[in-house]
Motif scaffolding. Structure first.
Motif, PDB file in Angstrom:
ATOM      1  N   LEU A  96     -21.008  32.692  10.976  1.00  0.00           N
ATOM      2  CA  LEU A  96     -20.674  34.069  10.597  1.00  0.00           C
ATOM      3  C   LEU A  96     -19.576  34.631  11.496  1.00  0.00           C
ATOM      4  O   LEU A  96     -18.613  35.242  11.028  1.00  0.00           O
ATOM      5  CB  LEU A  96     -21.913  34.969  10.699  1.00  0.00           C
ATOM      6  CG  LEU A  96     -22.882  34.993   9.546  1.00  0.00           C
ATOM      7  CD1 LEU A  96     -24.072  35.891   9.872  1.00  0.00           C
ATOM      8  CD2 LEU A  96     -22.215  35.456   8.267  1.00  0.00           C
ATOM      9  N   GLN A  97     -19.738  34.407  12.795  1.00  0.00           N
ATOM     10  CA  GLN A  97     -18.754  34.903  13.760  1.00  0.00           C
ATOM     11  C   GLN A  97     -17.380  34.290  13.491  1.00  0.00           C
ATOM     12  O   GLN A  97     -16.370  34.996  13.497  1.00  0.00           O
ATOM     13  CB  GLN A  97     -19.226  34.573  15.178  1.00  0.00           C
ATOM     14  CG  GLN A  97     -18.316  35.087  16.259  1.00  0.00           C
ATOM     15  CD  GLN A  97     -18.811  34.692  17.646  1.00  0.00           C
ATOM     16  OE1 GLN A  97     -19.653  33.806  17.811  1.00  0.00           O
ATOM     17  NE2 GLN A  97     -18.277  35.343  18.656  1.00  0.00           N
ATOM     18  N   GLU A  98     -17.348  33.003  13.234  1.00  0.00           N
ATOM     19  CA  GLU A  98     -16.075  32.324  12.990  1.00  0.00           C
ATOM     20  C   GLU A  98     -15.361  32.882  11.758  1.00  0.00           C
ATOM     21  O   GLU A  98     -14.158  33.152  11.799  1.00  0.00           O
ATOM     22  CB  GLU A  98     -16.313  30.827  12.827  1.00  0.00           C
ATOM     23  CG  GLU A  98     -15.047  30.025  12.630  1.00  0.00           C
ATOM     24  CD  GLU A  98     -15.318  28.538  12.510  1.00  0.00           C
ATOM     25  OE1 GLU A  98     -14.406  27.821  12.062  1.00  0.00           O
ATOM     26  OE2 GLU A  98     -16.426  28.080  12.864  1.00  0.00           O
ATOM     27  N   THR A  99     -16.108  33.095  10.670  1.00  0.00           N
ATOM     28  CA  THR A  99     -15.444  33.619   9.471  1.00  0.00           C
ATOM     29  C   THR A  99     -15.023  35.071   9.654  1.00  0.00           C
ATOM     30  O   THR A  99     -14.006  35.488   9.095  1.00  0.00           O
ATOM     31  CB  THR A  99     -16.338  33.475   8.214  1.00  0.00           C
ATOM     32  OG1 THR A  99     -17.523  34.259   8.362  1.00  0.00           O
ATOM     33  CG2 THR A  99     -16.684  32.023   7.948  1.00  0.00           C
ATOM     34  N   LEU A 145     -10.542  38.882  10.412  1.00  0.00           N
ATOM     35  CA  LEU A 145      -9.848  39.919  11.162  1.00  0.00           C
ATOM     36  C   LEU A 145      -8.478  39.463  11.636  1.00  0.00           C
ATOM     37  O   LEU A 145      -7.554  40.267  11.741  1.00  0.00           O
ATOM     38  CB  LEU A 145     -10.706  40.365  12.361  1.00  0.00           C
ATOM     39  CG  LEU A 145     -12.026  41.049  12.008  1.00  0.00           C
ATOM     40  CD1 LEU A 145     -12.831  41.350  13.247  1.00  0.00           C
ATOM     41  CD2 LEU A 145     -11.789  42.306  11.189  1.00  0.00           C
ATOM     42  N   MET A 146      -8.323  38.191  11.930  1.00  0.00           N
ATOM     43  CA  MET A 146      -7.016  37.697  12.402  1.00  0.00           C
ATOM     44  C   MET A 146      -6.043  37.473  11.247  1.00  0.00           C
ATOM     45  O   MET A 146      -4.836  37.385  11.479  1.00  0.00           O
ATOM     46  CB  MET A 146      -7.206  36.405  13.190  1.00  0.00           C
ATOM     47  CG  MET A 146      -7.957  36.652  14.492  1.00  0.00           C
ATOM     48  SD  MET A 146      -7.905  35.284  15.617  1.00  0.00           S
ATOM     49  CE  MET A 146      -6.181  35.235  16.027  1.00  0.00           C
ATOM     50  N   GLY A 147      -6.562  37.437  10.038  1.00  0.00           N
ATOM     51  CA  GLY A 147      -5.708  37.216   8.867  1.00  0.00           C
ATOM     52  C   GLY A 147      -4.911  38.435   8.473  1.00  0.00           C
ATOM     53  O   GLY A 147      -4.150  38.433   7.536  1.00  0.00           O
ATOM     54  N   ARG A 148      -5.046  39.505   9.227  1.00  0.00           N
ATOM     55  CA  ARG A 148      -4.337  40.752   8.905  1.00  0.00           C
ATOM     56  C   ARG A 148      -3.008  40.816   9.618  1.00  0.00           C
ATOM     57  O   ARG A 148      -2.791  40.472  10.663  1.00  0.00           O
ATOM     58  CB  ARG A 148      -5.186  41.943   9.293  1.00  0.00           C
ATOM     59  CG  ARG A 148      -6.448  41.978   8.464  1.00  0.00           C
ATOM     60  CD  ARG A 148      -7.181  43.262   8.691  1.00  0.00           C
ATOM     61  NE  ARG A 148      -8.446  43.452   8.125  1.00  0.00           N
ATOM     62  CZ  ARG A 148      -9.270  42.591   7.583  1.00  0.00           C
ATOM     63  NH1 ARG A 148      -8.948  41.364   7.481  1.00  0.00           N
ATOM     64  NH2 ARG A 148     -10.426  42.926   7.095  1.00  0.00           N
ATOM     65  N   LEU A 188     -22.377  39.844  17.175  1.00  0.00           N
ATOM     66  CA  LEU A 188     -22.580  38.429  16.874  1.00  0.00           C
ATOM     67  C   LEU A 188     -22.326  37.575  18.111  1.00  0.00           C
ATOM     68  O   LEU A 188     -23.069  36.628  18.392  1.00  0.00           O
ATOM     69  CB  LEU A 188     -21.675  37.985  15.718  1.00  0.00           C
ATOM     70  CG  LEU A 188     -22.035  38.502  14.329  1.00  0.00           C
ATOM     71  CD1 LEU A 188     -20.937  38.148  13.323  1.00  0.00           C
ATOM     72  CD2 LEU A 188     -23.388  37.974  13.868  1.00  0.00           C
ATOM     73  N   ASN A 189     -21.288  37.911  18.853  1.00  0.00           N
ATOM     74  CA  ASN A 189     -21.003  37.184  20.082  1.00  0.00           C
ATOM     75  C   ASN A 189     -22.144  37.341  21.087  1.00  0.00           C
ATOM     76  O   ASN A 189     -22.592  36.360  21.697  1.00  0.00           O
ATOM     77  CB  ASN A 189     -19.682  37.662  20.690  1.00  0.00           C
ATOM     78  CG  ASN A 189     -19.273  36.828  21.866  1.00  0.00           C
ATOM     79  OD1 ASN A 189     -19.076  35.628  21.759  1.00  0.00           O
ATOM     80  ND2 ASN A 189     -19.160  37.458  23.027  1.00  0.00           N
ATOM     81  N   MET A 249     -18.006  34.421  -1.754  1.00  0.00           N
ATOM     82  CA  MET A 249     -18.176  35.176  -0.538  1.00  0.00           C
ATOM     83  C   MET A 249     -19.488  34.801   0.151  1.00  0.00           C
ATOM     84  O   MET A 249     -19.655  35.073   1.328  1.00  0.00           O
ATOM     85  CB  MET A 249     -18.151  36.662  -0.861  1.00  0.00           C
ATOM     86  CG  MET A 249     -18.371  37.525   0.329  1.00  0.00           C
ATOM     87  SD  MET A 249     -18.333  39.312   0.106  1.00  0.00           S
ATOM     88  CE  MET A 249     -18.201  39.610  -1.600  1.00  0.00           C
ATOM     89  N   SER A 250     -20.408  34.187  -0.526  1.00  0.00           N
ATOM     90  CA  SER A 250     -21.721  33.912   0.045  1.00  0.00           C
ATOM     91  C   SER A 250     -21.617  33.104   1.340  1.00  0.00           C
ATOM     92  O   SER A 250     -21.029  32.033   1.372  1.00  0.00           O
ATOM     93  CB  SER A 250     -22.577  33.142  -0.960  1.00  0.00           C
ATOM     94  OG  SER A 250     -23.840  32.900  -0.411  1.00  0.00           O
ATOM     95  N   GLY A 251     -22.192  33.671   2.412  1.00  0.00           N
ATOM     96  CA  GLY A 251     -22.266  32.948   3.674  1.00  0.00           C
ATOM     97  C   GLY A 251     -21.078  33.099   4.597  1.00  0.00           C
ATOM     98  O   GLY A 251     -21.138  32.640   5.720  1.00  0.00           O
TER      99      GLY A 251
END
Length: 197
Positions: free
Chosen positions: A186-189, A194-197, A142-143, A1-3
């Motif tokens: 960070l924003q990308e992950t 969130l989209m993986g739901r 973040l954005n 999970m790091s990063g």
């Protein structure tokens, strides 16, 4: 999970942050709050309902970072479009500023709520766990941070951000560039989580 953020079973997201990352994120969020400003609270004795219908500014901000955070709704190619942008800004900017403040405050509050622990080898950190709502607030913050730093770096398009990878370490913009790129990761992950739901 790091990063990088990972999904939590309850619909939220989690990321492992070290002590330095926590400090940087908190500092950036506080600076964003200062840039956006305190907001317009109703004066003592003023009707709070009237404050809901307050009108905002009609001119775009002079600061390039604020102009990136609060862009014109329409191009300013002609007088009619400039007038439409001014009208749109007048009725929407105060709400937008309020939402951006709440997003940045959510970041500060969640970081302040972390318990930093020793992780071995002299490193300390914590796992940040966000609810679904807090994840969306973090995504907004973040954005906003990336837009602000991008404005300060004068990044206008994706091609220019590629050049940032090649800056020499001696360039005074390097720390800001590293923060910009790290926030982007960070924003990308978080988006992927969130989209993986």
């Amino acid at each position: 999970m790091s990063g990088h953020f990972e999904a939590l079973p309850d619909g939220g997201a989690a990321v492992l942050l070290d002590e330095v990352e926590i400090s940087i994120l908190r500092s950036l969020a506080v600076q964003l709050l200062e840039l956006i400003g305190p907001g317009d609270a109703p004066a003592q004795g003023e009707d709070p309902l009237a404050a809901l219908f307050a009108e905002g500014p009609s001119e775009p901000p002079a600061d390039p970072a604020l102009a990136r955070l609060f862009p014109n709704a329409y191009s300013d190619e002609d007088e009619e479009l400039r007038a439409a942008s001014a009208e749109f800004r007048r009725f929407t900017e105060l709400d937008l500023r309020s939402r951006k403040r709440e997003d940045a405050l959510a970041v500060v509050r969640s970081l302040d709520g972390l318990t930093v622990e020793e992780r071995g080898a002299g490193e300390a950190g914590a796992t940040l766990r966000l609810s679904g709502e807090d994840s969306r607030r973090w995504l907004g913050a973040l954005n906003d941070l990336r837009l602000t730093i991008g404005a300060r770096l004068e990044v206008a398009d994706e091609d220019e951000s590629e050049d940032l990878y090649r800056l020499p370490d001696s360039d005074p913009r390097k720390p800001m560039v590293m923060a910009y790129l790290w926030l982007g990761a960070l924003q990308e992950t978080l988006v992927e989580t969130l989209m993986g739901r």
